[in-house]
Design a protein around this motif. Structure first.
Motif, PDB file in Angstrom:
ATOM      1  N   ARG A   1       0.879  -1.173   0.180  1.00 50.22           N
ATOM      2  CA  ARG A   1       0.179   0.128  -0.137  1.00 50.22           C
ATOM      3  C   ARG A   1       0.916   1.431  -0.047  1.00 50.22           C
ATOM      4  O   ARG A   1       1.799   1.396   0.917  1.00 50.22           O
ATOM      5  CB  ARG A   1      -1.012  -0.003   1.233  1.00 50.22           C
ATOM      6  N   GLU A   2       0.686   2.212  -0.896  1.00 57.65           N
ATOM      7  CA  GLU A   2       1.333   3.541  -1.102  1.00 57.65           C
ATOM      8  C   GLU A   2       0.477   4.450  -0.709  1.00 57.65           C
ATOM      9  O   GLU A   2      -0.610   4.689  -1.487  1.00 57.65           O
ATOM     10  CB  GLU A   2       2.058   3.486  -2.527  1.00 57.65           C
ATOM     11  N   ARG A   3       0.986   5.245   0.098  1.00 62.09           N
ATOM     12  CA  ARG A   3       0.050   6.664   0.563  1.00 62.09           C
ATOM     13  C   ARG A   3       0.644   7.962  -0.461  1.00 62.09           C
ATOM     14  O   ARG A   3       1.887   7.789  -0.881  1.00 62.09           O
ATOM     15  CB  ARG A   3       0.445   7.135   2.142  1.00 62.09           C
ATOM     16  N   PHE A   4      -0.553   8.483  -0.737  1.00 68.29           N
ATOM     17  CA  PHE A   4      -0.051   9.700  -1.636  1.00 68.29           C
ATOM     18  C   PHE A   4      -1.393  10.561  -1.344  1.00 68.29           C
ATOM     19  O   PHE A   4      -2.244  10.583  -0.762  1.00 68.29           O
ATOM     20  CB  PHE A   4      -0.162   9.144  -3.071  1.00 68.29           C
ATOM     21  N   TRP A   5      -0.847  11.965  -1.586  1.00 64.62           N
ATOM     22  CA  TRP A   5      -1.693  13.007  -1.272  1.00 64.62           C
ATOM     23  C   TRP A   5      -2.530  13.362  -2.549  1.00 64.62           C
ATOM     24  O   TRP A   5      -2.175  13.791  -3.535  1.00 64.62           O
ATOM     25  CB  TRP A   5      -0.825  14.494  -1.079  1.00 64.62           C
ATOM     26  N   ASP A   6      -4.012  13.532  -2.153  1.00 67.93           N
ATOM     27  CA  ASP A   6      -4.753  13.777  -3.292  1.00 67.93           C
ATOM     28  C   ASP A   6      -5.227  15.038  -3.179  1.00 67.93           C
ATOM     29  O   ASP A   6      -5.918  15.779  -2.443  1.00 67.93           O
ATOM     30  CB  ASP A   6      -5.902  12.811  -3.102  1.00 67.93           C
ATOM     31  N   ASP A   7      -4.708  15.933  -4.112  1.00 68.56           N
ATOM     32  CA  ASP A   7      -4.917  17.582  -4.188  1.00 68.56           C
ATOM     33  C   ASP A   7      -6.429  17.811  -4.435  1.00 68.56           C
ATOM     34  O   ASP A   7      -6.903  18.806  -4.017  1.00 68.56           O
ATOM     35  CB  ASP A   7      -4.002  18.263  -5.386  1.00 68.56           C
ATOM     36  N   TYR A   8      -7.351  17.170  -5.181  1.00 65.57           N
ATOM     37  CA  TYR A   8      -8.494  17.240  -5.642  1.00 65.57           C
ATOM     38  C   TYR A   8      -9.454  17.154  -4.327  1.00 65.57           C
ATOM     39  O   TYR A   8     -10.224  17.986  -4.065  1.00 65.57           O
ATOM     40  CB  TYR A   8      -8.953  16.305  -6.637  1.00 65.57           C
ATOM     41  N   ARG A   9      -9.156  16.362  -3.509  1.00 65.72           N
ATOM     42  CA  ARG A   9      -9.940  16.041  -2.221  1.00 65.72           C
ATOM     43  C   ARG A   9      -9.239  16.619  -1.187  1.00 65.72           C
ATOM     44  O   ARG A   9      -9.843  16.767  -0.075  1.00 65.72           O
ATOM     45  CB  ARG A   9     -10.073  14.469  -2.124  1.00 65.72           C
ATOM     46  N   GLY A  10      -7.969  16.776  -1.042  1.00 62.54           N
ATOM     47  CA  GLY A  10      -7.206  17.517  -0.111  1.00 62.54           C
ATOM     48  C   GLY A  10      -7.043  16.498   1.050  1.00 62.54           C
ATOM     49  O   GLY A  10      -7.276  16.962   2.387  1.00 62.54           O
ATOM     50  N   VAL A  11      -6.848  15.362   0.885  1.00 65.08           N
ATOM     51  CA  VAL A  11      -6.668  14.450   1.933  1.00 65.08           C
ATOM     52  C   VAL A  11      -5.524  13.210   1.471  1.00 65.08           C
ATOM     53  O   VAL A  11      -5.238  13.091   0.299  1.00 65.08           O
ATOM     54  CB  VAL A  11      -7.879  13.462   2.299  1.00 65.08           C
ATOM     55  N   TRP A  12      -4.941  12.588   2.354  1.00 65.63           N
ATOM     56  CA  TRP A  12      -4.287  11.429   2.201  1.00 65.63           C
ATOM     57  C   TRP A  12      -4.900  10.258   1.731  1.00 65.63           C
ATOM     58  O   TRP A  12      -5.514   9.961   2.588  1.00 65.63           O
ATOM     59  CB  TRP A  12      -3.243  11.224   3.477  1.00 65.63           C
ATOM     60  N   ARG A  13      -4.508   9.595   0.784  1.00 73.96           N
ATOM     61  CA  ARG A  13      -5.161   8.329   0.440  1.00 73.96           C
ATOM     62  C   ARG A  13      -4.007   7.133   0.040  1.00 73.96           C
ATOM     63  O   ARG A  13      -2.974   7.671   0.135  1.00 73.96           O
ATOM     64  CB  ARG A  13      -5.794   8.516  -0.933  1.00 73.96           C
TER      65      ARG A  13
END
Length: 94
Positions: A74-86
């Motif tokens: 599992r890799e975490r990344f920042w979702d700029d559209y939603r403004g959350v870590w996914r």
């Protein structure tokens, strides 16, 4: 064995249908020709279906390729559209 039984049942069905008296078939000559053609076709089709494949065709040998050891992490990344870590699954091969 199943093909042989199916062919015999088909022949028996056609023969039983040919035994029924037609309403008006010019003395039964047409019905006899149709029944003969159907029975001959069923016998020929059964013989072709149960025949062995032609010689000379060689199936290629299977090729086994050892793939590298892989795993899914599992890799975490920042979702700029939603403004959350996914997180998302990523395939990692050594």
């Amino acid at each position: 064995m199943k093909k042989t039984i199916s062919a015999l049942l088909a022949v028996a069905t056609v023969a039983s249908l040919a035994a029924v008296a037609p309403a008006k078939a010019d003395g039964g000559r047409i019905a006899a020709g149709v029944a003969g053609g159907l029975i001959g076709g069923a016998l020929l089709g059964g013989a072709i279906a149960s025949s062995r494949p032609a010689y000379g065709y060689a199936e290629p040998a299977p090729v086994y390729v050892e793939e590298p050891a892989c795993r899914v992490v599992r890799e975490r990344f920042w979702d700029d559209y939603r403004g959350v870590w996914r997180s998302r699954p990523v395939r990692v091969c050594d």
